[in-house]
Design a protein around this motif. Structure first.
Motif, PDB file in Angstrom:
ATOM      1  N   UNK A 178       0.825  -1.219   0.000  1.00 18.90           N
ATOM      2  CA  UNK A 178       0.000   0.000   0.000  1.00 18.90           C
ATOM      3  C   UNK A 178       0.849   1.254   0.000  1.00 18.90           C
ATOM      4  N   UNK A 179       1.914   1.241   0.801  1.00 16.99           N
ATOM      5  CA  UNK A 179       2.796   2.404   0.900  1.00 16.99           C
ATOM      6  C   UNK A 179       3.424   2.713  -0.446  1.00 16.99           C
ATOM      7  N   UNK A 180       3.908   1.676  -1.125  1.00 14.50           N
ATOM      8  CA  UNK A 180       4.515   1.886  -2.440  1.00 14.50           C
ATOM      9  C   UNK A 180       3.490   2.448  -3.420  1.00 14.50           C
ATOM     10  N   UNK A 181       2.290   1.896  -3.381  1.00  9.35           N
ATOM     11  CA  UNK A 181       1.260   2.288  -4.350  1.00  9.35           C
ATOM     12  C   UNK A 181       0.801   3.723  -4.173  1.00  9.35           C
ATOM     13  N   UNK A 182       0.611   4.137  -2.925  1.00  2.48           N
ATOM     14  CA  UNK A 182       0.007   5.456  -2.689  1.00  2.48           C
ATOM     15  C   UNK A 182       1.023   6.533  -2.293  1.00  2.48           C
ATOM     16  N   UNK A 183       2.154   6.118  -1.705  1.00  4.05           N
ATOM     17  CA  UNK A 183       3.099   7.135  -1.229  1.00  4.05           C
ATOM     18  C   UNK A 183       4.298   7.289  -2.162  1.00  4.05           C
ATOM     19  N   UNK A 184       4.522   6.298  -3.016  1.00  4.81           N
ATOM     20  CA  UNK A 184       5.728   6.348  -3.833  1.00  4.81           C
ATOM     21  C   UNK A 184       5.435   6.498  -5.320  1.00  4.81           C
ATOM     22  N   UNK A 185       4.586   5.619  -5.857  1.00  3.66           N
ATOM     23  CA  UNK A 185       4.364   5.642  -7.304  1.00  3.66           C
ATOM     24  C   UNK A 185       3.866   6.992  -7.844  1.00  3.66           C
ATOM     25  N   UNK A 186       2.956   7.703  -7.154  1.00 10.37           N
ATOM     26  CA  UNK A 186       2.525   8.994  -7.712  1.00 10.37           C
ATOM     27  C   UNK A 186       3.708   9.946  -7.949  1.00 10.37           C
ATOM     28  N   UNK A 187       4.703   9.889  -7.046  1.00 13.57           N
ATOM     29  CA  UNK A 187       5.897  10.732  -7.223  1.00 13.57           C
ATOM     30  C   UNK A 187       6.697  10.253  -8.433  1.00 13.57           C
ATOM     31  N   UNK A 188       6.859   8.942  -8.564  1.00 12.32           N
ATOM     32  CA  UNK A 188       7.648   8.404  -9.677  1.00 12.32           C
ATOM     33  C   UNK A 188       7.003   8.731 -11.024  1.00 12.32           C
ATOM     34  N   UNK A 189       5.665   8.702 -11.076  1.00 11.16           N
ATOM     35  CA  UNK A 189       4.980   9.020 -12.333  1.00 11.16           C
ATOM     36  C   UNK A 189       5.263  10.460 -12.764  1.00 11.16           C
ATOM     37  N   UNK A 190       5.397  11.357 -11.796  1.00 16.24           N
ATOM     38  CA  UNK A 190       5.631  12.761 -12.177  1.00 16.24           C
ATOM     39  C   UNK A 190       6.981  12.921 -12.879  1.00 16.24           C
ATOM     40  N   UNK A 191       7.878  11.941 -12.701  1.00 17.63           N
ATOM     41  CA  UNK A 191       9.184  12.009 -13.376  1.00 17.63           C
ATOM     42  C   UNK A 191       9.038  11.817 -14.889  1.00 17.63           C
ATOM     43  N   UNK A 192       7.896  11.305 -15.320  1.00 19.89           N
ATOM     44  CA  UNK A 192       7.694  11.038 -16.749  1.00 19.89           C
ATOM     45  C   UNK A 192       7.127  12.275 -17.470  1.00 19.89           C
ATOM     46  N   UNK A 193       7.039  13.393 -16.768  1.00 17.42           N
ATOM     47  CA  UNK A 193       6.476  14.609 -17.364  1.00 17.42           C
ATOM     48  C   UNK A 193       5.033  14.769 -16.928  1.00 17.42           C
ATOM     49  N   UNK A 194       4.535  16.020 -17.104  1.00 18.20           N
ATOM     50  CA  UNK A 194       3.191  16.311 -16.570  1.00 18.20           C
ATOM     51  C   UNK A 194       2.100  15.472 -17.228  1.00 18.20           C
TER      52      UNK A 194
END
Lengths: 550, 52
Positions: A312-328
């Motif tokens: 859960x932590x990875x899904x909600x606390x980490x992945x949203x940040x990682x997705x922003x690395x791909x551009x807006x």
């Protein structure tokens, strides 16, 4: 006469609904974490063995029990199991098949509402510009009820109620008009979203879009087999547990869905098709997203730390940040797809959880579909609000443990014994094969009668008396100290009481005392709901006697 | 990727995908059963009506 005149629209619709019932958030969040914690690629061996000797038999057992009960107008487990066993107590064992669903739906809909909310936040670009700490604290703010991230007061509560209203409204539309229609849209979309994210997971390159490592690093971490782990009972127990939860067996939902299938129609092939569809989503898509993407950006050490806290932590606390690395734009699309995928995985399961209760009210008290569906929504709202309001006090985890974990194992064990030993394997075998479009291998007659019950008993005992640190060797040599995760120590609240004894800070002591109170209160609430449903089953029994149906 | 990880991953994914497609195709290609069956959508399908 029962007011229940429901039917499935099509065979493919039924299979997609069954697959949707099985596919849940655990396919994407639990499976990869279990794999990395239990031998990497070697985990797949016990996992697939358990699928063959425990998962598939349980699917056939539940499909045939459901179809058998449906022949007598029963669409929920109390009276489905009652038609199979002569003893009057069986119907009260069947209460598990309604209670589990109501209790799981209560916290599962809350989880589902997070995904819905995160889809909106991904579209609104909330995560753009936040660092990883910012995204993590966003989640903590979100589940702290008093705070708001969108400007909506009590945002988490609002999304929870929205999610519940959506579930209830779909359920009120009936099986073919509601549940099946959602499965026909949700499952293909889930697979498309999953394939896009899996493609991204496979094509991460170090140095591009902020990534530190190639996808290969994460995939190696997940799939490199550590064959020494194959001798560990803990790994086999974890594999059996994962098969159990991923297939949604032991809940009563499969019985309910299958009870609308006529005895001349196939269930054996349907069960295989839905079961392998779930495996595809879990093993192929689930393994290709969370871990490879996280490791690509954070590295193995950091991800190892994070998986200790679960997926859960990875899904909600980490992945949203990682997705922003791909551009807006791509980040927003990936966010919508990831949380959209989780939402579809969630809603196709939570809808299944509503159907046993609705079927029970229709069969036993002649309720119409709509009021029955809205009564489900109301009960889930009342039972679920403590998980929303007291999330930080362990109420959510308590529901998950007793209703979403222990109850499934208990009910599956009992129903397997009922099917193979009380109802009788010969009759059971005829039920599985009735109308079958495939030849069921004869070896499964032996597996269902002996192997599956023994495995389930082992899973149950393994959970009841789990030795400290999962060290079975030490335990079997005589030094058996119970782990805090064992059912016995959970009942005794050992972990909380020890923390309380060791705490010196008054604020922490107060927090722990409150947690202990809420944990015990949750258990009382769950037991009360079970007893309430058992009382309704008794009333239904009396009504049946009055009407001469028994 | 290292060889053992690649072999396990590809072997597992191909097996699971293959079986998923195989069983789903078996469902799609299964011979229709005469009415009345469990499904509403084909109730009026002339090929499925039971012969008197």
């Amino acid at each position: 006469m029962s007011a229940n005149k429901e039917s499935w629209g099509s065979r493919v619709g039924l299979i997609l609904a069954m697959a949707g019932n099985a596919v849940g958030l655990g396919n994407f969040l639990r499976f990869p974490v279990q794999a990395v914690q239990n031998g990497g690629g070697a985990f797949i061996i016990p996992y697939l063995v358990c699928f063959l000797v425990m998962g598939i038999p349980l699917l056939w057992i539940e499909w045939s029990m459901g179809r058998f009960g449906g022949r007598f107008g029963n669409h929920s487990t109390p009276y489905i199991v009652d038609t199979m066993g002569k003893h009057r107590l069986w119907k009260y064992i069947g209460v598990f098949g309604i209670w589990t669903n109501i209790a799981v739906a209560a916290y599962y809909c809350y989880l589902e509402s997070w995904t819905l909310s995160y889809v909106f936040h991904s579209i609104l670009g909330t995560f753009n510009g936040l660092d990883q700490e910012g995204v993590a604290s966003f989640f903590d703010t979100y589940v702290s009820i008093g705070d708001s991230t969108l400007g909506i007061p009590y945002e988490a509560v609002v999304f929870y109620i929205l999610c519940l209203l959506l579930n209830t409204w779909i359920l009120s539309k009936g099986l073919s008009g509601g549940v099946e229609r959602v499965a026909k849209i949700g499952m293909p979309l889930l697979i498309v979203f999953g394939m896009f994210l899996a493609y991204k997971g496979f094509t991460i390159k170090a140095g591009e879009a902020g990534a530190s490592f190639d996808s290969a690093v994460g995939l190696n971490f997940l799939w490199t087999p550590d064959y020494t782990q194959l001798w560990s009972p803990t790994v086999w127990l974890a594999a059996a547990g994962q098969i159990f939860f991923t297939l949604s067996v032991g809940m009563g939902t499969i019985h309910c869905y299958a009870s609308y299938v006529r005895s001349k129609d196939d269930i054996a092939l349907n069960a295989m098709s839905a079961g392998w569809m779930n495996e595809f989503v879990e093993v192929v898509l689930g393994a290709s997203i969370l871990i490879p993407i996280s490791i690509g950006y954070l590295g193995i050490d950091r991800v190892q730390e994070l998986v200790q806290q679960g997926g859960l932590g990875l899904a909600f606390k980490t992945l949203p940040f990682l997705f922003t690395q791909w551009g807006e734009v791509l980040g927003a699309i990936a966010g919508v797809m990831w949380f959209g995928l989780l939402f579809f995985a969630g809603i196709t399961s939570s809808l299944a959880m509503g159907t046993p209760w609705i079927g029970f009210l229709q069969d036993e008290f002649n309720w119409k579909r709509k009021p029955a569906a809205w009564s489900f929504g109301l009960i889930v709202l009342i039972l679920g609000m403590p998980t929303v309001l007291f999330f930080h006090y362990g109420v959510f985890d308590e529901y998950d443990y007793w209703a979403g974990t222990v109850s499934l194992v208990v009910f599956a064990l009992v129903e397997t014994i009922l099917f193979a030993w009380v109802f009788g394997m010969d009759r059971g075998w005829r039920e599985i094969n009735s109308g079958a479009d495939i030849k069921v291998p004869d070896i499964y007659k032996f597996i269902i009668k002996f192997v599956t019950p023994v495995l389930l008993l082992w899973v149950f005992i393994g959970s009841l008396v789990t030795p400290k640190g999962g060290d079975w060797g030490k335990a079997l040599s005589g030094d058996w100290v119970l782990d805090d995760s064992s059912i016995i120590n959970k009942i005794k609240n050992s972990s909380l009481k020890r923390q309380l004894a060791e705490a010196t800070d008054p604020a922490i002591i107060e927090q722990l005392q409150e947690t202990l109170f809420f944990v015990n209160a949750s258990r009382i609430l769950l037991i009360s709901v079970f007893l309430g449903i058992a009382a309704l089953v008794y009333m239904a029994y009396k009504k049946r006697v009055r009407e001469g149906r028994i | 990727m290292n060889t053992s990880a690649l072999v396990v991953m590809l072997g597992t994914m191909l097996l699971v995908t293959g079986l998923m497609i195989y069983f789903f195709m078996r469902v799609l290609n299964a011979p229709p059963k005469p009415e009345p069956d469990s499904y509403l959508d084909n109730d009026d399908d002339p090929d499925r009506q039971a012969t008197p």
